[in-house]
Design a protein around this motif. Structure first.
Motif, mmCIF file in Angstrom:
data_model
loop_
_atom_site.group_PDB
_atom_site.id
_atom_site.type_symbol
_atom_site.label_atom_id
_atom_site.label_comp_id
_atom_site.label_asym_id
_atom_site.label_seq_id
_atom_site.Cartn_x
_atom_site.Cartn_y
_atom_site.Cartn_z
ATOM 1 N N ASN A 102 0.842 -1.194 0.000
ATOM 2 C CA ASN A 102 0.000 0.000 0.000
ATOM 3 C C ASN A 102 0.881 1.249 0.000
ATOM 4 O O ASN A 102 1.663 1.466 0.914
ATOM 5 C CB ASN A 102 -0.866 -0.021 1.269
ATOM 6 N N SER A 103 0.729 2.093 -1.046
ATOM 7 C CA SER A 103 1.553 3.313 -1.117
ATOM 8 C C SER A 103 0.943 4.460 -0.324
ATOM 9 O O SER A 103 1.564 5.516 -0.200
ATOM 10 C CB SER A 103 1.714 3.747 -2.570
ATOM 11 N N ALA A 104 -0.300 4.283 0.145
ATOM 12 C CA ALA A 104 -1.062 5.333 0.842
ATOM 13 C C ALA A 104 -1.458 6.473 -0.100
ATOM 14 O O ALA A 104 -1.973 7.488 0.340
ATOM 15 C CB ALA A 104 -0.328 5.865 2.062
ATOM 16 N N TYR A 105 -1.205 6.289 -1.403
ATOM 17 C CA TYR A 105 -1.661 7.272 -2.394
ATOM 18 C C TYR A 105 -2.955 6.776 -3.040
ATOM 19 O O TYR A 105 -3.195 5.568 -3.131
ATOM 20 C CB TYR A 105 -0.589 7.513 -3.456
ATOM 21 N N VAL A 106 -3.745 7.716 -3.492
ATOM 22 C CA VAL A 106 -5.014 7.376 -4.138
ATOM 23 C C VAL A 106 -5.164 8.232 -5.394
ATOM 24 O O VAL A 106 -4.679 9.369 -5.427
ATOM 25 C CB VAL A 106 -6.191 7.576 -3.141
ATOM 26 N N ALA A 107 -5.802 7.677 -6.416
ATOM 27 C CA ALA A 107 -6.006 8.409 -7.676
ATOM 28 C C ALA A 107 -7.490 8.658 -7.900
ATOM 29 O O ALA A 107 -8.316 7.752 -7.719
ATOM 30 C CB ALA A 107 -5.438 7.608 -8.846
ATOM 31 N N TYR A 108 -7.812 9.891 -8.262
ATOM 32 C CA TYR A 108 -9.137 10.226 -8.785
ATOM 33 C C TYR A 108 -8.981 10.469 -10.278
ATOM 34 O O TYR A 108 -7.945 10.963 -10.728
ATOM 35 C CB TYR A 108 -9.677 11.494 -8.091
ATOM 36 N N ARG A 109 -10.015 10.120 -11.029
ATOM 37 C CA ARG A 109 -9.929 10.269 -12.479
ATOM 38 C C ARG A 109 -11.123 11.043 -13.003
ATOM 39 O O ARG A 109 -12.156 11.137 -12.332
ATOM 40 C CB ARG A 109 -9.925 8.893 -13.158
ATOM 41 N N ALA A 110 -11.009 11.529 -14.224
ATOM 42 C CA ALA A 110 -12.158 12.087 -14.938
ATOM 43 C C ALA A 110 -11.812 12.139 -16.412
ATOM 44 O O ALA A 110 -10.696 12.510 -16.775
ATOM 45 C CB ALA A 110 -12.479 13.493 -14.438
ATOM 46 N N ALA A 111 -12.728 11.720 -17.245
ATOM 47 C CA ALA A 111 -12.593 11.918 -18.695
ATOM 48 C C ALA A 111 -13.863 12.658 -19.104
ATOM 49 O O ALA A 111 -14.970 12.119 -18.977
ATOM 50 C CB ALA A 111 -12.459 10.589 -19.413
ATOM 51 N N PRO B 288 -3.919 11.157 4.287
ATOM 52 C CA PRO B 288 -3.587 11.174 5.737
ATOM 53 C C PRO B 288 -4.299 10.038 6.469
ATOM 54 O O PRO B 288 -3.734 9.448 7.396
ATOM 55 C CB PRO B 288 -4.104 12.543 6.196
ATOM 56 N N LYS B 289 -5.509 9.712 6.056
ATOM 57 C CA LYS B 289 -6.234 8.623 6.744
ATOM 58 C C LYS B 289 -5.532 7.280 6.542
ATOM 59 O O LYS B 289 -5.493 6.449 7.453
ATOM 60 C CB LYS B 289 -7.683 8.554 6.239
ATOM 61 N N ALA B 290 -4.969 7.072 5.335
ATOM 62 C CA ALA B 290 -4.241 5.813 5.100
ATOM 63 C C ALA B 290 -3.025 5.742 6.017
ATOM 64 O O ALA B 290 -2.734 4.695 6.604
ATOM 65 C CB ALA B 290 -3.809 5.720 3.638
ATOM 66 N N LEU B 291 -2.318 6.879 6.148
ATOM 67 C CA LEU B 291 -1.123 6.896 7.000
ATOM 68 C C LEU B 291 -1.495 6.638 8.456
ATOM 69 O O LEU B 291 -0.725 6.058 9.205
ATOM 70 C CB LEU B 291 -0.409 8.246 6.878
ATOM 71 N N ALA B 292 -2.709 7.072 8.843
ATOM 72 C CA ALA B 292 -3.157 6.874 10.226
ATOM 73 C C ALA B 292 -3.742 5.480 10.447
ATOM 74 O O ALA B 292 -4.192 5.156 11.547
ATOM 75 C CB ALA B 292 -4.191 7.945 10.581
ATOM 76 N N GLY B 293 -3.764 4.688 9.388
ATOM 77 C CA GLY B 293 -4.229 3.308 9.530
ATOM 78 C C GLY B 293 -5.735 3.140 9.426
ATOM 79 O O GLY B 293 -6.264 2.066 9.760
ATOM 80 N N ALA B 294 -6.445 4.174 8.964
ATOM 81 C CA ALA B 294 -7.907 4.066 8.835
ATOM 82 C C ALA B 294 -8.274 3.143 7.670
ATOM 83 O O ALA B 294 -7.560 3.055 6.676
ATOM 84 C CB ALA B 294 -8.505 5.447 8.622
ATOM 85 N N GLU B 295 -9.398 2.471 7.825
ATOM 86 C CA GLU B 295 -9.872 1.566 6.763
ATOM 87 C C GLU B 295 -10.427 2.361 5.584
ATOM 88 O O GLU B 295 -10.212 2.042 4.424
ATOM 89 C CB GLU B 295 -11.033 0.707 7.307
ATOM 90 N N ASP B 296 -11.158 3.413 5.934
ATOM 91 C CA ASP B 296 -11.923 4.170 4.955
ATOM 92 C C ASP B 296 -11.094 5.358 4.479
ATOM 93 O O ASP B 296 -11.296 6.480 4.903
ATOM 94 C CB ASP B 296 -13.210 4.647 5.673
ATOM 95 N N TRP B 297 -10.148 5.086 3.575
ATOM 96 C CA TRP B 297 -9.220 6.172 3.207
ATOM 97 C C TRP B 297 -9.344 6.539 1.736
ATOM 98 O O TRP B 297 -9.858 5.770 0.935
ATOM 99 C CB TRP B 297 -7.795 5.802 3.575
ATOM 100 N N GLY B 298 -8.864 7.777 1.452
ATOM 101 C CA GLY B 298 -8.889 8.236 0.062
ATOM 102 C C GLY B 298 -10.225 8.828 -0.346
ATOM 103 O O GLY B 298 -10.489 8.997 -1.538
ATOM 104 N N ARG C 20 -16.213 11.850 -8.514
ATOM 105 C CA ARG C 20 -16.096 11.765 -7.055
ATOM 106 C C ARG C 20 -16.753 10.511 -6.477
ATOM 107 O O ARG C 20 -16.771 10.317 -5.262
ATOM 108 C CB ARG C 20 -16.729 13.010 -6.417
ATOM 109 N N ASP C 21 -17.287 9.676 -7.343
ATOM 110 C CA ASP C 21 -18.000 8.492 -6.839
ATOM 111 C C ASP C 21 -17.116 7.238 -6.823
ATOM 112 O O ASP C 21 -17.539 6.182 -6.385
ATOM 113 C CB ASP C 21 -19.267 8.246 -7.657
ATOM 114 N N ARG C 22 -15.899 7.299 -7.372
ATOM 115 C CA ARG C 22 -14.980 6.158 -7.229
ATOM 116 C C ARG C 22 -13.558 6.666 -7.297
ATOM 117 O O ARG C 22 -13.280 7.711 -7.896
ATOM 118 C CB ARG C 22 -15.237 5.087 -8.293
ATOM 119 N N TRP C 23 -12.681 5.920 -6.664
ATOM 120 C CA TRP C 23 -11.272 6.293 -6.604
ATOM 121 C C TRP C 23 -10.459 5.025 -6.550
ATOM 122 O O TRP C 23 -10.965 3.950 -6.234
ATOM 123 C CB TRP C 23 -11.009 7.222 -5.418
ATOM 124 N N TRP C 24 -9.179 5.158 -6.903
ATOM 125 C CA TRP C 24 -8.299 3.994 -7.034
ATOM 126 C C TRP C 24 -7.150 4.122 -6.048
ATOM 127 O O TRP C 24 -6.328 5.042 -6.154
ATOM 128 C CB TRP C 24 -7.767 3.916 -8.475
#
Ligand code: FAD
Length: 419
Positions: free
Chosen positions: A179-188, A234-244, A269-273
């Motif tokens: 887990n890189s703790a990074y998240v991607a949002y997309r839009a086309a 930040p939530k991923a770094l804090a160990g939260a389940e619901d992150w990104g 805004r309805d899905r993220w990777w």
């Protein structure tokens, strides 16, 4: 008597990796059946960058013209600082095409996926959906898969192109995605929604910033724009389940330049990777079961080579199969599988290891803050636009043997700030 419908090869997974491998193997004269878990074939409707090491292969498959007609050939790849929007460095993609002989392209994922799907259909690949593979097993002279509904099937070889959470990979290694703790949002979205916002109409632009970056490029002949917003959660770094989650998106780009602020409200805004990769492994072959694509080497996406590597895997495998193929008999394909699979495994894991580890380092460099950011900017601004030291190993022709694999780069330049 032999079953005339028995395939020589089973491919598990109908993403870009599985479909392109099925096509490549069918071109060598093999009978291929592909199993996809989903009820329908498909890809996310966002963009994909396709570098010359892959457009070279599309050309070999006779698919480059179709891809070009659906995609865009950008003029430059521009890197900017996300804080002040100052330009850091660029690649001249017209010159890049001259150097490598093939274009740099951006294309809608579903368009590229569709190109491979149609080509597989024309080539006679047996395409099966709603087929969830749950187990793999080597048997005498081949391998067998079991599907969730209890069906089994077997062939001389099984290619597992089942993505990041590959079941087949567990035969070779017991590892977990990292887990890189990074998240991607997309839009086309339609280009008209961003016109006048300072968006480059003909370039791929990457804004790199502290713990975040933002990518923009045109799609579908310039009628659409693709945006990717990536940040450390930040939530991923804090160990939260619901992150990104979208609230984190809104905060992550505070203080970034106006061009990014204009693009952000348009993100889906309805899905993220969530961004995971895996540590490289050098063994991809277990008997007659072979890993390919993200199943073997899921990267962080910072080199834009994940799908490209998957397509290269299938091309290299097919080249070695073609070279190790004697005459088909009534019952067998005539391929010396041990030789073909060993040749594949001798070259692809090392190349992909380099890409996966370089992508991690590249991401770190993009996301620097403070003094490290300023040093990075100095270094990148001093780069000659036409210096290809860092791209030759990746955009040049795909190696078929370890001897053909170029050096990663001849030398690492010294830090110009601290000498
Ligand atoms: P997948 O696309 O994951 O396909 C796996 C397939 O197998 C799926 O269809 C799945 O349904 C099926 N499957 C899974 N398990 C089973 C099972 N048990 N039985 C049957 N079927 C199964 N790459 C690039 O080259 N250029 C880019 O610009 C780029 N940008 C990216 C941007 C982002 C934000 C992300 C997240 C990735 C990006 N990538 C890029 C990487 C690229 O998307 C992946 O590396 C590539 O799609 C992997 O393809 P694959 O076919 O190996 O795996």
């Amino acid at each position: 008597t032999a079953d005339p419908n028995r395939p020589d090869v089973l491919v598990i997974g109908g993403g870009i990796g599985g479909l392109s491998a099925a096509l490549a193997l069918t071109r060598t004269g093999l009978r291929v059946r592909l199993y996809e878990r989903a009820a329908e074939f498909g890809e996310v409707g966002a963009g994909l960058q396709i570098a010359p090491n892959c457009t070279r292969i599309l050309d070999d498959y006779g698919l480059l013209d179709e891809a070009t007609s659906l995609g865009v050939r950008p003029e430059h790849m521009v890197m900017k600082d996300a804080v002040d929007a100052g330009e850091l460095t660029r690649l001249d993609l017209t010159d890049l095409q001259r150097r490598y002989g093939f274009p740099y392209m951006v294309i809608h994922r579903s368009d590229l996926h569709g190109i491979f799907l149609r080509a597989c259909g024309r080539a006679g690949v047996d395409l099966v959906t709603s087929a969830h593979c749950v187990a793999y097993e080597n048997i005498g002279g081949g391998a067998r898969v079991r599907l969730a509904d209890g069906r089994t099937d077997e062939a001389e070889v099984v290619i597992a192109a089942d993505g990041l959470h590959s079941v087949a990979r567990t035969l070779l290694v017991h590892d977990e995605p990292v887990n890189s703790a990074y998240v991607a949002y997309r839009a086309a979205i339609p280009f008209d929604q961003v016109r006048g916002n300072g968006v480059h109409e003909k370039d791929v632009v990457v804004y790199v910033g502290p713990r975040c970056h933002f990518v923009q490029y045109p799609l579908r002949g310039g009628r659409m724009v693709n945006q990717v917003a990536v940040f450390e959660s930040p939530k991923a770094l804090a160990g939260a389940e619901d992150w990104g989650t979208p609230d984190e998106l809104d905060r992550a780009f505070d203080g970034m330049c106006a061009q990014i602020q204009k693009g952000l409200p348009l993100m889906w805004r309805d899905r993220w990777w969530r961004m995971f990769d895996r540590d490289p492994v050098m063994n991809w072959v277990s008997g007659r079961i072979v890993l390919l694509g993200d199943a073997a080497h899921p990267p962080l996406q910072y080199m834009a080579q994940g799908a490209v590597m998957a397509i290269e895997d299938g091309w290299v495998l097919a080249e070695h199969i073609g070279a190790q193929r004697a005459r088909r008999s009534e019952r067998a394909s005539g391929v010396d599988w041990e030789a073909a699979l060993a040749a594949y495994e001798a070259v692809r894991p090392e190349h992909c290891r380099r890409v996966v580890t370089t992508a991690r380092a590249w991401g770190e460099l993009w996301h620097h803050d403070g003094i490290k950011r300023l040093r990075r900017n100095t270094l990148l601004r001093s780069r000659d636009t036409h210096d290809y030291t860092f791209t030759d190993w990746i955009y040049g022709p795909t190696a078929l043997t370890p001897e053909q694999e170029p050096e990663l780069y001849p030398t690492i330049p010294l830090d110009p700030v601290n000498g």
